[in-house]
Design an enzyme around this catalytic site. Structure first.
Site, PDB file in Angstrom:
ATOM      1  N   HIS A  86      35.188 -22.585 -41.554  1.00  0.00           N
ATOM      2  CA  HIS A  86      33.724 -22.732 -41.526  1.00  0.00           C
ATOM      3  C   HIS A  86      33.280 -23.115 -42.931  1.00  0.00           C
ATOM      4  O   HIS A  86      33.732 -22.526 -43.919  1.00  0.00           O
ATOM      5  CB  HIS A  86      33.076 -21.413 -41.083  1.00  0.00           C
ATOM      6  N   CYS A 121      27.452 -18.051 -38.236  1.00  0.00           N
ATOM      7  CA  CYS A 121      28.564 -18.893 -38.710  1.00  0.00           C
ATOM      8  C   CYS A 121      29.793 -18.808 -37.808  1.00  0.00           C
ATOM      9  O   CYS A 121      30.592 -19.737 -37.760  1.00  0.00           O
ATOM     10  CB  CYS A 121      28.950 -18.500 -40.130  1.00  0.00           C
ATOM     11  N   ASN A 173      26.186 -26.258 -45.570  1.00  0.00           N
ATOM     12  CA  ASN A 173      26.635 -25.286 -44.568  1.00  0.00           C
ATOM     13  C   ASN A 173      25.790 -25.475 -43.304  1.00  0.00           C
ATOM     14  O   ASN A 173      24.590 -25.233 -43.327  1.00  0.00           O
ATOM     15  CB  ASN A 173      26.458 -23.875 -45.158  1.00  0.00           C
TER      16      ASN A 173
HETATM   17  O1  UT7 Z   1      27.940 -19.162 -44.109  1.00  0.00           O
HETATM   18  C1  UT7 Z   1      27.733 -17.787 -44.023  1.00  0.00           C
HETATM   19  C2  UT7 Z   1      28.392 -17.059 -45.072  1.00  0.00           C
HETATM   20  N1  UT7 Z   1      27.781 -17.365 -46.353  1.00  0.00           N
HETATM   21  C3  UT7 Z   1      28.528 -17.346 -47.409  1.00  0.00           C
HETATM   22  O2  UT7 Z   1      29.716 -17.123 -47.297  1.00  0.00           O
HETATM   23  C4  UT7 Z   1      27.868 -17.529 -48.749  1.00  0.00           C
HETATM   24  C5  UT7 Z   1      28.569 -16.678 -49.757  1.00  0.00           C
HETATM   25  N2  UT7 Z   1      27.903 -16.671 -51.062  1.00  0.00           N
HETATM   26  C6  UT7 Z   1      27.843 -17.741 -51.856  1.00  0.00           C
HETATM   27  O3  UT7 Z   1      28.276 -18.808 -51.483  1.00  0.00           O
HETATM   28  C7  UT7 Z   1      27.280 -17.567 -53.243  1.00  0.00           C
HETATM   29  O4  UT7 Z   1      27.035 -16.195 -53.472  1.00  0.00           O
HETATM   30  C8  UT7 Z   1      25.981 -18.372 -53.498  1.00  0.00           C
HETATM   31  C9  UT7 Z   1      26.312 -19.843 -53.631  1.00  0.00           C
HETATM   32  C10 UT7 Z   1      25.000 -18.152 -52.386  1.00  0.00           C
HETATM   33  C11 UT7 Z   1      25.292 -17.932 -54.787  1.00  0.00           C
HETATM   34  O5  UT7 Z   1      26.176 -18.081 -55.872  1.00  0.00           O
HETATM   35  P1  UT7 Z   1      26.432 -16.863 -56.880  1.00  0.00           P
HETATM   36  O6  UT7 Z   1      27.338 -17.355 -57.894  1.00  0.00           O
HETATM   37  O7  UT7 Z   1      26.890 -15.693 -56.061  1.00  0.00           O
HETATM   38  O8  UT7 Z   1      25.008 -16.620 -57.495  1.00  0.00           O
HETATM   39  P2  UT7 Z   1      24.086 -15.315 -57.466  1.00  0.00           P
HETATM   40  O9  UT7 Z   1      23.361 -15.200 -56.180  1.00  0.00           O
HETATM   41  O10 UT7 Z   1      24.865 -14.133 -57.934  1.00  0.00           O
HETATM   42  O11 UT7 Z   1      23.062 -15.670 -58.611  1.00  0.00           O
HETATM   43  C12 UT7 Z   1      23.467 -15.876 -59.974  1.00  0.00           C
HETATM   44  C13 UT7 Z   1      22.304 -16.449 -60.743  1.00  0.00           C
HETATM   45  C14 UT7 Z   1      21.022 -15.659 -60.550  1.00  0.00           C
HETATM   46  O12 UT7 Z   1      20.275 -15.742 -61.758  1.00  0.00           O
HETATM   47  P3  UT7 Z   1      20.292 -14.531 -62.798  1.00  0.00           P
HETATM   48  O13 UT7 Z   1      19.773 -13.346 -62.039  1.00  0.00           O
HETATM   49  O14 UT7 Z   1      21.734 -14.362 -63.213  1.00  0.00           O
HETATM   50  O15 UT7 Z   1      19.418 -15.004 -63.879  1.00  0.00           O
HETATM   51  C15 UT7 Z   1      20.280 -16.443 -59.497  1.00  0.00           C
HETATM   52  O16 UT7 Z   1      18.890 -16.270 -59.565  1.00  0.00           O
HETATM   53  O17 UT7 Z   1      22.025 -17.776 -60.267  1.00  0.00           O
HETATM   54  C16 UT7 Z   1      20.661 -17.858 -59.865  1.00  0.00           C
HETATM   55  N3  UT7 Z   1      20.577 -18.783 -58.748  1.00  0.00           N
HETATM   56  C17 UT7 Z   1      20.363 -20.082 -58.893  1.00  0.00           C
HETATM   57  N4  UT7 Z   1      20.165 -20.837 -59.986  1.00  0.00           N
HETATM   58  C18 UT7 Z   1      19.969 -22.144 -59.812  1.00  0.00           C
HETATM   59  C19 UT7 Z   1      20.719 -18.509 -57.420  1.00  0.00           C
HETATM   60  N5  UT7 Z   1      20.584 -19.630 -56.714  1.00  0.00           N
HETATM   61  C20 UT7 Z   1      20.363 -20.629 -57.605  1.00  0.00           C
HETATM   62  C21 UT7 Z   1      20.134 -22.006 -57.473  1.00  0.00           C
HETATM   63  N6  UT7 Z   1      19.948 -22.721 -58.601  1.00  0.00           N
HETATM   64  N7  UT7 Z   1      20.127 -22.612 -56.273  1.00  0.00           N
END
Ligand code: UT7
Length: 358
Positions: A285, A116, A315
């Site tokens: 970014h 990134c 992204n």
């Molecule tokens: O560009 C490089 C740098 N990258 C970043 O800066 C990305 C930074 N991180 C993020 O943007 C966020 O952490 C994400 C968008 C990737 C994920 O969002 P989050 O709110 O942090 O979700 P999480 O990974 O903590 O997951 C929460 C829940 C989980 O379910 P349970 O365990 O609570 O039942 C995941 O399995 O959301 C679930 N989940 C989804 N559900 C529906 C994860 N991805 C998805 C999805 N659709 N696509």
């Protein structure tokens, strides 16, 4: 001492749109979840067999070269930033050279792997080459074809829904005008958390880092301990267990990103004696719209002082900053003399910022 400036800029995104609803047909996700957590509505995917990271980079580069008022054969040096190269080796820089029809060989092509932050790292490198007078026309390209290497099943949903394909390019040239150009660049890295956002196999690691960090055994990472020679780059077990995809601990990355973005922006401002209120346009970014909004609030910037386009493109890693910058310029949001701030944080972790007087 010469100063460098962006003399030409261009971007390219593939025609094919993949909406959030399209992804719900492949994995357990929803338009609501994706928009609420990331702001993304759709992203672009390149045309399989016809488009590659290098060809998309070439399309963006042609525009940047034309706008810089030069021809491809006047490029002295190529810097290609990507995490999704056409080949494992050689890098996409030489493929772009060939696609652009650059026949002279008195140029260098450098591929950089800073994910990134690739564009900021590349801009800093280009700036140093131009300032010292070594090169006059440095072509910097950030291009990604993520769609070819994502896990479209439910276990991969947290990563897959975020990424999109696209390319951006700039030509960095010298200027003697003190009212314009790159004022400063700041680069950082911290390998402590390299595996928190990573695409680790195929690779030469053989399970070494995982074992050292206590993340698991060789077998957990798809290796057969009994094999002594070769055959550990890609294994059948890795394919069977769907390990050949990028992985991310999203919340960990998110928390660090919202700290490092403001930190590195303020570091650049301090370096040149400016304040956040001096920023006319911030191009963060495009990692997650929530991260951009958080950074905007921390810096006290108005909506018209930040350009986001993650809603349309997702992204695009190394391509996201030049695509967003070019779009902001084309939309008339950046005027001559404006202070433009670029900033990125991502896998590595690596992060950085740049300040430019447009
Ligand atoms: O560009 C490089 C740098 N990258 C970043 O800066 C990305 C930074 N991180 C993020 O943007 C966020 O952490 C994400 C968008 C990737 C994920 O969002 P989050 O709110 O942090 O979700 P999480 O990974 O903590 O997951 C929460 C829940 C989980 O379910 P349970 O365990 O609570 O039942 C995941 O399995 O959301 C679930 N989940 C989804 N559900 C529906 C994860 N991805 C998805 C999805 N659709 N696509």
């Amino acid at each position: 001492m010469l100063r460098s400036k962006i003399g030409g800029i261009g971007y390219y995104v593939p025609e094919q749109i993949a909406t959030n609803d399209d992804l719900t047909k492949l994995m357990d996700t929803s338009d609501e979840w994706i928009q609420e957590r990331t702001g993304i509505k759709e992203r672009r995917y390149g045309k399989k067999h016809d488009e590659t990271t290098a060809t998309m980079g070439t399309a963006a580069a042609r525009i940047a070269i034309e706008r810089a008022g030069i021809t491809p054969n006047e490029i002295d040096f190529i810097i290609f930033a990507t995490l999704s190269p056409d080949y494992y080796f050689p890098g996409s820089g030489v493929l772009l050279q060939r696609e652009l029809g650059i026949t002279k060989t008195e140029i260098g092509a450098l591929d950089i792997r800073n994910q990134c932050s690739g564009f900021i790292y590349g801009l800093s490198i280009a700036d140093q080459f131009v300032r010292t007078g070594m090169y006059k026309n440095v072509l910097l390209v950030g291009s990604e074809m993520h769609s070819m290497g994502l896990d479209y099943s439910t276990p991969g949903r947290n990563v897959t829904v975020i990424f999109g394909d696209g390319a951006g390019a700039v030509v960095v040239q010298p200027t003697e005008n003190e009212e314009e150009g790159i004022l400063t660049t700041k680069l950082h890295s911290d390998g402590t958390y390299a595996e928190k956002l990573a695409f680790i196999s195929p690779g030469s690691h053989g399970g070494y880092h995982a074992k050292k960090l206590g993340l698991g055994t060789e077998e957990d990472f798809g290796f057969d301990k009994e094999i002594e020679f070769g055959e550990i780059f890609t294994t059948q077990k890795m394919m069977d267990e769907r390990q050949l995809y990028p992985q991310m601990e999203g919340q960990f990355v998110f928390k660090l990103a919202v700290t490092k973005f403001p930190e590195v922006i303020n570091e650049a401002l301090d370096d040149v004696g400016l304040k956040t209120s001096d920023i006319d346009m911030l191009i963060p970014h495009q990692a997650n719209l929530r991260i951009s909004q958080f950074v905007q609030r921390r810096l006290g910037l108005e909506d018209h002082q930040v350009h986001n386009n993650i809603m349309k493109y997702g992204n695009t890693t190394a391509a996201s900053i030049p695509i967003a910058l070019c779009e902001a310029i084309d939309e008339g949001k950046v005027k001559k003399g404006d202070l433009v701030c670029l900033a990125a944080f991502g896998s590595g972790f690596t992060w950085g910022s740049a300040l430019l007087r447009w």
